[in-house]
Design a protein around this motif. Structure first.
Motif, PDB file in Angstrom:
ATOM      1  N   HIS A 147      54.145  57.298  94.063  1.00  9.69           N
ATOM      2  CA  HIS A 147      55.414  57.740  93.487  1.00  9.69           C
ATOM      3  C   HIS A 147      55.833  56.866  92.310  1.00  9.69           C
ATOM      4  N   GLN A 148      55.392  55.624  92.315  1.00  5.42           N
ATOM      5  CA  GLN A 148      55.819  54.700  91.268  1.00  5.42           C
ATOM      6  C   GLN A 148      55.051  54.895  89.961  1.00  5.42           C
ATOM      7  N   VAL A 149      53.846  55.507  90.055  1.00  8.08           N
ATOM      8  CA  VAL A 149      53.049  55.652  88.820  1.00  8.08           C
ATOM      9  C   VAL A 149      52.720  57.098  88.429  1.00  8.08           C
ATOM     10  N   HIS A 179      50.349  55.930 103.141  1.00  7.62           N
ATOM     11  CA  HIS A 179      51.796  56.150 103.124  1.00  7.62           C
ATOM     12  C   HIS A 179      52.485  54.983 102.436  1.00  7.62           C
ATOM     13  N   HIS A 180      53.131  55.262 101.319  1.00  8.58           N
ATOM     14  CA  HIS A 180      53.860  54.196 100.615  1.00  8.58           C
ATOM     15  C   HIS A 180      55.275  54.711 100.314  1.00  8.58           C
ATOM     16  N   PHE A 181      56.126  54.661 101.308  1.00  7.02           N
ATOM     17  CA  PHE A 181      57.578  54.896 101.229  1.00  7.02           C
ATOM     18  C   PHE A 181      58.031  56.361 101.109  1.00  7.02           C
ATOM     19  N   THR A 182      57.218  57.283 100.593  1.00 10.92           N
ATOM     20  CA  THR A 182      57.747  58.643 100.359  1.00 10.92           C
ATOM     21  C   THR A 182      57.313  59.611 101.461  1.00 10.92           C
ATOM     22  N   ILE A 205      49.977  52.269 106.395  1.00 14.28           N
ATOM     23  CA  ILE A 205      51.386  52.336 105.974  1.00 14.28           C
ATOM     24  C   ILE A 205      51.725  51.066 105.198  1.00 14.28           C
ATOM     25  N   ASN A 206      52.360  51.240 104.056  1.00  8.54           N
ATOM     26  CA  ASN A 206      52.812  50.083 103.294  1.00  8.54           C
ATOM     27  C   ASN A 206      54.159  49.590 103.827  1.00  8.54           C
ATOM     28  N   GLU A 207      54.222  48.315 104.137  1.00 10.25           N
ATOM     29  CA  GLU A 207      55.475  47.619 104.464  1.00 10.25           C
ATOM     30  C   GLU A 207      56.376  48.395 105.425  1.00 10.25           C
ATOM     31  N   TYR A 243      53.521  39.387  99.577  1.00 12.29           N
ATOM     32  CA  TYR A 243      54.447  38.245  99.541  1.00 12.29           C
ATOM     33  C   TYR A 243      55.074  38.125  98.152  1.00 12.29           C
ATOM     34  N   TYR A 244      56.382  37.881  98.140  1.00 17.62           N
ATOM     35  CA  TYR A 244      57.082  37.696  96.859  1.00 17.62           C
ATOM     36  C   TYR A 244      57.915  36.420  96.791  1.00 17.62           C
ATOM     37  N   THR A 245      58.692  36.137  97.865  1.00 19.12           N
ATOM     38  CA  THR A 245      59.665  35.040  97.714  1.00 19.12           C
ATOM     39  C   THR A 245      60.158  34.509  99.060  1.00 19.12           C
ATOM     40  N   THR A 298      47.793  41.756  99.565  1.00 24.07           N
ATOM     41  CA  THR A 298      47.810  43.142  99.083  1.00 24.07           C
ATOM     42  C   THR A 298      48.909  43.379  98.036  1.00 24.07           C
ATOM     43  N   GLU A 299      49.835  42.429  97.883  1.00 23.04           N
ATOM     44  CA  GLU A 299      50.812  42.479  96.785  1.00 23.04           C
ATOM     45  C   GLU A 299      51.350  41.077  96.552  1.00 23.04           C
ATOM     46  N   ASN A 300      51.554  40.748  95.296  1.00 22.96           N
ATOM     47  CA  ASN A 300      52.248  39.522  94.918  1.00 22.96           C
ATOM     48  C   ASN A 300      52.532  39.635  93.424  1.00 22.96           C
ATOM     49  N   HIS A 354      47.430  41.876  92.447  1.00 23.65           N
ATOM     50  CA  HIS A 354      48.685  41.583  91.764  1.00 23.65           C
ATOM     51  C   HIS A 354      49.559  42.838  91.745  1.00 23.65           C
ATOM     52  N   TRP A 355      50.838  42.670  92.014  1.00 21.62           N
ATOM     53  CA  TRP A 355      51.791  43.770  91.821  1.00 21.62           C
ATOM     54  C   TRP A 355      52.494  43.530  90.496  1.00 21.62           C
ATOM     55  N   SER A 356      52.188  44.326  89.464  1.00 18.01           N
ATOM     56  CA  SER A 356      51.437  45.550  89.523  1.00 18.01           C
ATOM     57  C   SER A 356      50.595  45.625  88.250  1.00 18.01           C
ATOM     58  N   GLU A 412      60.672  51.257  90.087  1.00 16.56           N
ATOM     59  CA  GLU A 412      60.987  50.284  91.146  1.00 16.56           C
ATOM     60  C   GLU A 412      62.057  50.794  92.117  1.00 16.56           C
ATOM     61  N   TRP A 413      61.829  51.960  92.698  1.00 14.40           N
ATOM     62  CA  TRP A 413      62.677  52.478  93.771  1.00 14.40           C
ATOM     63  C   TRP A 413      64.162  52.436  93.399  1.00 14.40           C
ATOM     64  N   GLU A 414      65.002  51.874  94.256  1.00 10.88           N
ATOM     65  CA  GLU A 414      66.454  51.925  93.989  1.00 10.88           C
ATOM     66  C   GLU A 414      66.846  51.087  92.772  1.00 10.88           C
ATOM     67  N   ARG A 415      65.877  50.287  92.250  1.00  8.84           N
ATOM     68  CA  ARG A 415      66.157  49.479  91.054  1.00  8.84           C
ATOM     69  C   ARG A 415      65.630  50.147  89.787  1.00  8.84           C
ATOM     70  N   GLY A 416      65.115  51.360  89.953  1.00  9.60           N
ATOM     71  CA  GLY A 416      64.694  52.164  88.810  1.00  9.60           C
ATOM     72  C   GLY A 416      63.750  51.422  87.876  1.00  9.60           C
ATOM     73  N   ARG A 426      60.567  45.076  85.825  1.00 15.95           N
ATOM     74  CA  ARG A 426      59.249  45.342  85.231  1.00 15.95           C
ATOM     75  C   ARG A 426      58.223  44.391  85.836  1.00 15.95           C
ATOM     76  N   PHE A 427      57.403  44.935  86.718  1.00  9.87           N
ATOM     77  CA  PHE A 427      56.432  44.109  87.443  1.00  9.87           C
ATOM     78  C   PHE A 427      55.027  44.175  86.848  1.00  9.87           C
ATOM     79  N   GLY A 428      54.823  44.923  85.749  1.00  6.92           N
ATOM     80  CA  GLY A 428      53.455  45.153  85.294  1.00  6.92           C
ATOM     81  C   GLY A 428      52.829  43.974  84.570  1.00  6.92           C
TER      82      GLY A 428
HETATM   83  O1  IFM Z   1      57.472  47.990  94.078  1.00  5.33           O
HETATM   84  C1  IFM Z   1      57.453  47.448  95.341  1.00  5.33           C
HETATM   85  C2  IFM Z   1      56.349  48.070  96.182  1.00  5.33           C
HETATM   86  O2  IFM Z   1      56.463  49.459  96.227  1.00  5.33           O
HETATM   87  C3  IFM Z   1      56.409  47.539  97.587  1.00  5.33           C
HETATM   88  N1  IFM Z   1      56.443  46.102  97.616  1.00  5.33           N
HETATM   89  C4  IFM Z   1      57.369  45.429  96.740  1.00  5.33           C
HETATM   90  C5  IFM Z   1      57.226  45.952  95.323  1.00  5.33           C
HETATM   91  C6  IFM Z   1      58.173  45.199  94.362  1.00  5.33           C
HETATM   92  O3  IFM Z   1      59.507  45.423  94.676  1.00  5.33           O
END
Ligand code: IFM
Length: 453
Positions: A21-23, A117-120, A161-163, A280-282, A338-340, A376-378, A384-388, A392-394
């Motif tokens: 959904h994000q891309v 499955h990633h959130f949608t 399933i993601n997260e 992992y992010y923070t 799988t994400e950072n 790497h995300w992303s 970015e979901w509710e943050r539209g 910018r994570f790219g």
């Molecule tokens: O964009 C999200 C992703 O869909 C799930 N993990 C966190 C990312 C950054 O917020």
């Protein structure tokens, strides 16, 4: 200066992660698209729109970018609402489009890791209550079987399933994701169903494809007391960690679902992950707050002076990744990060965030922790979901008007790491000089082969 090269084992996977959904763009048949149309749901009224236009075919140029910059794997997800637009009605043209995408990844030298499955959720499933619907487990298994049967010659590396924890909190305990139920008991029920659905999916994949590797991408957030030594802060930090971080990995390991006073053994769930996927992010600081029962009596913050991302969403806390990897090791499985990553349109923080986190991955590998890959995300800025589009994570930026990709310095930094299969002081000196002394101290970190020049 001190010179050192931190080498990774041969065969280490280097990639980036994305989600459908994000891309993809134009995912009009799912609950997120509907949510985006409701006023006030998404920051600044943003919508996913065309996103990165992958459904229009731009995955091909982005896979080229990934491959040309040394990546050897890509984590992507499938959009359930495209594959099963109505209950048990399959769109083979969508599966064909995914076949092309996966073939394209393989042809570019990118091993695909595929998330089911990633959130949608398809609209029909959302209308039935999604993770509260009575037949969600059977529906997810049916979808899994269809997908794996169609794609198993191209993929053997699956995330079911993601997260689950982020989804349960965002959609059911909180109000950020659809349906925004705002009820902790509903989140507990959703999480329990996700554990059962994951297990059914895991078994179905292994029945169809015995050699497959199957896991979950689990979000671990660090929780630390805002005031160390303050008993209440320490207790809420521990509680948040137990509930948010530990529930899912534990149930997949021993079948015991324990959450907020509820404890039961879920049949068939024990032993249903072949690897530990770690997002992992923070690290968040927790203060006890009696007025916030819905947040487990916690107020979250980052400490004064934290190295924050531009919107204040992420603090650069690489030690949190070290702790998360050490904790994940106890499950005795291969680990994939799988994400950072970090949101940073100007790419000021990302290079040092990346360097510091990769150094922690290397340290973990170096003490025998079986970390096998890093995503790497992303790859490109995405919705970015509710943050539209406010975050910018790219590695590459995106101009949503023109679809132009903007090459950030981190692209070249990460490319050097991927190609060398190593992080060196010399790379850090060029891309994140401000982090050089902390990452490669002149007195020489233990265990490093140091050259002085
Ligand atoms: O964009 C999200 C992703 O869909 C799930 N993990 C966190 C990312 C950054 O917020």
């Amino acid at each position: 200066m001190v010179r050192a090269t931190l080498s990774f084992p041969s065969g280490f996977l280097w990639g980036a992660a994305t989600a459908a959904h994000q891309v993809e763009g134009d995912n009009t048949n799912n609950d997120w698209w509907a949510w985006e149309q409701e006023p006030g749901r998404i920051l600044a009224g943003h919508r996913s729109g065309k996103a990165c236009d992958w459904w229009g075919g731009r995955w091909a140029e982005d896979f080229d970018r990934a491959a040309e910059t040394g990546q050897n794997t890509h984590r992507l997800s499938l959009e359930w609402s495209r594959i099963e637009p109505s209950p048990a009605v399959w769109d083979d043209s969508a599966l064909d489009a995914y076949r092309q995408m996966l073939r394209g990844a393989l042809d570019s030298g990118l091993l695909p890791m595929v998330t089911l499955h990633h959130f949608t959720h398809p609209l029909w499933l959302a209308e039935k209550g999604a993770w509260h619907s009575d037949d969600i487990v059977a529906s997810f298994e049916r979808y899994t079987r269809k997908v794996v049967t169609a794609l198993q010659d191209l993929v053997g590396f699956w995330v079911t399933i993601n997260e689950p924890n982020v989804l349960a909190y965002g959609a059911y305990a909180g109000h950020d994701f659809p349906p925004g139920a705002g009820s902790m008991p509903k989140a507990v029920r959703a999480l329990r169903n996700m554990a059962l659905a994951h297990a059914a999916s895991y078994r179905a994949i292994h029945e169809l494809q015995p050699g497959a590797l199957v896991g979950i991408a689990h979000h671990i957030r660090g929780f630390a007391p805002a005031k160390p030594g303050n008993l209440l802060d320490e207790q809420v930090a521990r509680l948040r960690s137990r509930v948010f971080n530990e529930t899912i990995p534990r149930v997949l390991t021993d079948g015991k679902f324990s959450m907020l006073g509820r404890s039961e053994r879920l049949s068939g769930v024990a032993g249903t992950h072949d690897f530990f996927g770690l997002n992992y992010y923070t690290v968040e600081r927790c203060s006890f707050d009696l007025t916030r029962p819905g947040q487990l009596f916690t107020r979250g913050s980052f400490p004064a002076g934290a190295d924050l991302s531009p919107t204040g969403f992420i603090a650069n806390e690489p030690d949190g990744l070290a702790r998360a990897l050490a904790w994940a090791r106890r499950f005795g499985l291969p680990i994939y990060v799988t994400e950072n990553g970090v949101e940073d349109p100007e790419d000021r923080l990302r290079p040092r965030y990346l360097a510091a986190h990769l150094r922690q991955v290397w340290k973990a590998v170096n003490v025998g922790n079986p970390v096998r890959g890093y995503y790497h995300w992303s790859l490109v800025d995405n919705f970015e979901w509710e943050r539209g589009w406010t975050q910018r994570f790219g590695l590459w930026g995106l101009d949503t008007e023109t679809q132009a990709r903007l090459r950030r310095p981190s692209v070249d930094f990460y490319a050097e790491v991927c190609r060398a299969n190593a992080l060196s002081s010399e790379m850090v000196a060029r891309y994140a000089p401000e982090a050089l002394e902390s990452l490669f101290p002149s007195h020489g970190p233990e265990g490093l082969d140091i050259e002085r020049g």
